[in-house]
Structure formats: C-alpha cells, structure tokens
Design an enzyme around this catalytic site. Structure first.
Site, PDB file in Angstrom:
ATOM      1  N   ASN A   1       0.705  -1.090  -0.013  1.00  0.00           N
ATOM      2  CA  ASN A   1       0.005   0.053  -0.003  1.00  0.00           C
ATOM      3  C   ASN A   1       0.972   1.270   0.008  1.00  0.00           C
ATOM      4  O   ASN A   1       1.505   1.777   1.053  1.00  0.00           O
ATOM      5  CB  ASN A   1      -0.781   0.064   1.297  1.00  0.00           C
ATOM      6  CG  ASN A   1      -1.763   1.300   1.506  1.00  0.00           C
ATOM      7  OD1 ASN A   1      -1.745   2.031   0.529  1.00  0.00           O
ATOM      8  ND2 ASN A   1      -2.377   1.379   2.666  1.00  0.00           N
TER       9      ASN A   1
ATOM     10  N   LYS B   1       0.059   4.317  -0.334  1.00  0.00           N
ATOM     11  CA  LYS B   1      -0.553   5.383   0.406  1.00  0.00           C
ATOM     12  C   LYS B   1      -0.512   6.710  -0.519  1.00  0.00           C
ATOM     13  O   LYS B   1      -0.512   6.614  -1.750  1.00  0.00           O
ATOM     14  CB  LYS B   1      -0.252   5.666   1.937  1.00  0.00           C
ATOM     15  CG  LYS B   1      -0.108   4.372   2.559  1.00  0.00           C
ATOM     16  CD  LYS B   1      -0.107   4.378   3.980  1.00  0.00           C
ATOM     17  CE  LYS B   1      -0.078   3.171   4.767  1.00  0.00           C
ATOM     18  NZ  LYS B   1       0.168   3.132   5.994  1.00  0.00           N
TER      19      LYS B   1
ATOM     20  N   HIS C   1      -9.231   0.868   4.874  1.00  0.00           N
ATOM     21  CA  HIS C   1      -8.046   1.094   5.605  1.00  0.00           C
ATOM     22  C   HIS C   1      -8.175   1.933   7.023  1.00  0.00           C
ATOM     23  O   HIS C   1      -9.055   3.012   6.872  1.00  0.00           O
ATOM     24  CB  HIS C   1      -7.153   1.703   4.660  1.00  0.00           C
ATOM     25  CG  HIS C   1      -5.838   1.548   5.416  1.00  0.00           C
ATOM     26  ND1 HIS C   1      -5.160   2.785   6.037  1.00  0.00           N
ATOM     27  CD2 HIS C   1      -4.399   0.803   5.227  1.00  0.00           C
ATOM     28  CE1 HIS C   1      -3.912   2.108   6.749  1.00  0.00           C
ATOM     29  NE2 HIS C   1      -3.543   1.231   5.949  1.00  0.00           N
TER      30      HIS C   1
ATOM     31  N   GLU D   1      -6.739   4.567   7.949  1.00  0.00           N
ATOM     32  CA  GLU D   1      -6.749   5.927   7.526  1.00  0.00           C
ATOM     33  C   GLU D   1      -7.662   6.469   6.892  1.00  0.00           C
ATOM     34  O   GLU D   1      -7.748   7.719   7.104  1.00  0.00           O
ATOM     35  CB  GLU D   1      -5.332   6.004   6.804  1.00  0.00           C
ATOM     36  CG  GLU D   1      -4.147   5.923   7.621  1.00  0.00           C
ATOM     37  CD  GLU D   1      -2.899   5.236   6.876  1.00  0.00           C
ATOM     38  OE1 GLU D   1      -2.853   5.401   5.672  1.00  0.00           O
ATOM     39  OE2 GLU D   1      -1.852   4.806   7.595  1.00  0.00           O
TER      40      GLU D   1
ATOM     41  N   GLU E   1      -4.798  -5.015  10.575  1.00  0.00           N
ATOM     42  CA  GLU E   1      -3.705  -3.978  10.912  1.00  0.00           C
ATOM     43  C   GLU E   1      -3.933  -3.168  12.176  1.00  0.00           C
ATOM     44  O   GLU E   1      -4.875  -2.199  12.263  1.00  0.00           O
ATOM     45  CB  GLU E   1      -3.812  -2.920   9.533  1.00  0.00           C
ATOM     46  CG  GLU E   1      -3.451  -3.449   8.345  1.00  0.00           C
ATOM     47  CD  GLU E   1      -3.097  -2.536   7.521  1.00  0.00           C
ATOM     48  OE1 GLU E   1      -2.143  -2.904   6.822  1.00  0.00           O
ATOM     49  OE2 GLU E   1      -3.714  -1.288   7.236  1.00  0.00           O
TER      50      GLU E   1
ATOM     51  N   GLY F   1       3.148   2.217  10.558  1.00  0.00           N
ATOM     52  CA  GLY F   1       4.101   3.519  10.297  1.00  0.00           C
ATOM     53  C   GLY F   1       4.871   3.858  11.518  1.00  0.00           C
ATOM     54  O   GLY F   1       5.579   4.692  11.651  1.00  0.00           O
TER      55      GLY F   1
ATOM     56  N   SER G   1       4.084  -2.148  10.247  1.00  0.00           N
ATOM     57  CA  SER G   1       5.441  -2.165  10.413  1.00  0.00           C
ATOM     58  C   SER G   1       6.244  -3.568   9.982  1.00  0.00           C
ATOM     59  O   SER G   1       6.948  -4.090  10.530  1.00  0.00           O
ATOM     60  CB  SER G   1       6.088  -1.949  11.750  1.00  0.00           C
ATOM     61  OG  SER G   1       5.526  -0.534  11.819  1.00  0.00           O
TER      62      SER G   1
END
Ligand code: 13P
Length: 267
Positions: free
Chosen positions: A9, A11, A95, A97, A182, A188, A228
C-alpha cells in the site's frame, strides 16, 4: 491450502514516473514467483501507468479506496467500473486511515496518522457488497487503536468490524474476500505486533468469519497482517497458522525490500 498474498500500500506516495521506475526494478525481482499473489496499491493517478508497466506480469494493481456507486454526482470520487477501466484487479476497503472522524486524528496518535477520513463500518459494508459484484478482489482492513488495545477491547473491536463488514455477504463469496488485520498502533510506527499476538488476532477474525458463515468459509478466507512489516520480521509472521500474507506500507516503497517480503512468503 491458502495462497499467500503480499500487497504493498503506497498510500499518498510516488509520482507516475516513480511508479514506472518501481515497476521496472521490481518486476524482474519477482518474475519467477508463482506461489505468492502479489499486489500494489498506488495513488489513483498512477493506476493506468503502473498497470501498463506490469501488464502480463504476476503483479496486480489495485485502488486504495472507491465509492460504491458506479457514476453520478459524487465529486472527488472514483468507482469500481472506473478502477477496472484503469487496469485495477484489487481494491482496499476500510483502511484505518480512511475510518474514524473526518479530519480528526485519534487522540493517541501523533501527527496525521490514524483514522482520519470518516469511514464507518456501514460504508465499509456497502463497499464490500459493491466490490463482490465487480471483478476486483477486495481487501477489507480491520484493527484496533492503542487506546482500544490498552482497554482490553482488541478482540471485540476486530470481531465487530468483521461482522459489520460481512453483513449480507454469502458464504460462497468469502473465498474471494481478503481481510487485513492492521493494528492502528503498529502502522508506520516501526512497532510491529508480536508475531504470536498478530496470529492470535488473525485467528479471532477467522473464527468470526466461521461463526457467521460456516467452518468452510473460515478455512477459506485469507487474512493478511499489516503494521511495520519489514524484510527482517516478515518470515516469522508469515510462518504462522492464521497469517496468510502481509499488507505492507513503508517497506513496499522500495523494490528490493518489497521483493524480500514476497520471498519470505514462499516458505
Ligand atoms: P506500514 O507498513 O508503513 O506500517 O503501513 C502498514 C499499512 O498501513 C499498510 O496498509
């Protein structure tokens, strides 16, 4: 036997020419891999160029999001037919985010990380039902925040997100759905979820699918871990029973590190 699935991904990263350069470097590194499904999620503007650059290869391209209507007065949106038209074979749904309260990061997350774009379990469900009516393979993302984990709510959050996503889905459709666990706190941050805990929570997702849609559906559904994932921790994660692949952010931006993660899935 579930085929391992490694997806990157990107992003909000990479220009069209950077995406092309990645394809030129990455394609040859994985061209002999026939036992792992490989996917890349670039920004929308790069989907046609990346699909073309990887055309005929074993690497599929996908959209990071979409709206469930095919067309109409929906400024700023992209639809499943348009993603298909651009060459996409995959799509991400929900996702972290994209979830949460629009423009308001979770209080326990710094900067712009976390759930920022207002997506709900209801919209995730609408998107999954729409994706199942298209040619695209959906990856549905679930996972808890740090606060939810610290309060002991991890399993309840993940179970609830899974059940809500699957509302109205038939058992026969589950084999074409991929889930990605996730944990938001591991995205991240460099802080990977311990492998046995990641496997345990992926097992919770599998059990939730099984209890809603039957044991066979639970066995068939593929579940990725994301947060990660790097070349040096991928093998340990991917060896575990309930982890069928990885959804990789930062380490998918470099062709060599992403190729190493693909290799780690080969057993
Ligand atoms: P990182 O691998 O950068 O932690 O990102 C994970 C992720 O969010 C993939 O969707």
């Amino acid at each position: 036997m579930r085929t391992p699935f490694i997806a990157g991904n990107w992003k909000l990263n990479k220009t069209i020419s950077e995406a092309r350069a990645f394809a030129a470097e990455f394609g040859p590194l994985v061209q002999d891999v026939t036992d792992v499904q490989i996917g890349l999620f670039p920004v929308f503007t790069s989907i046609p160029a990346l699909s073309e650059a990887l055309g005929g290869s074993n690497v599929e391209v996908g959209g990071q999001d979409f709206y469930w209507k095919a067309s109409g007065a929906y400024t700023g949106e992209v639809s499943l037919p348009l993603l298909e038209d651009a060459g996409a074979k995959l799509v991400l749904i929900g996702h972290s985010e994209r979830r949460g309260r629009f423009g308001v990061p979770e209080p326990d997350l710094e900067g712009e990380a976390g759930r920022v774009f207002g997506e709900t379990d209801h919209s995730v469900n609408k998107k999954l039902l729409a994706a199942l009516g298209s040619s695209l393979t959906p990856i549905v993302c679930v996972g808890e925040t740090l606060t939810e984990r610290q309060n002991g709510h991890t399993d309840a959050v993940v179970e609830n997100q899974t059940v809500m996503a699957l509302d109205g889905v038939e058992a026969s459709q589950v084999a074409s759905i991929v889930f990605a666990y996730e944990p938001v706190w591991a995205i991240g941050t460099g802080e990977v979820c311990a492998a046995d805990e990641a496997n345990r929570v992926c097992g919770v997702i599998r059990a939730t699918v099984a209890s809603k849609l039957g044991a066979q559906a639970g066995e068939a559904v593929r579940i990725q871990y994301g947060g990660s994932v790097k070349p040096d921790n991928a093998r340990e994660l991917l060896a575990l029973e309930h982890i069928d692949g990885a959804l990789v952010g930062g380490a998918s931006l470099k062709a060599d590190s992403f190729a190493q993660i693909v290799q780690a899935a080969r057993g």
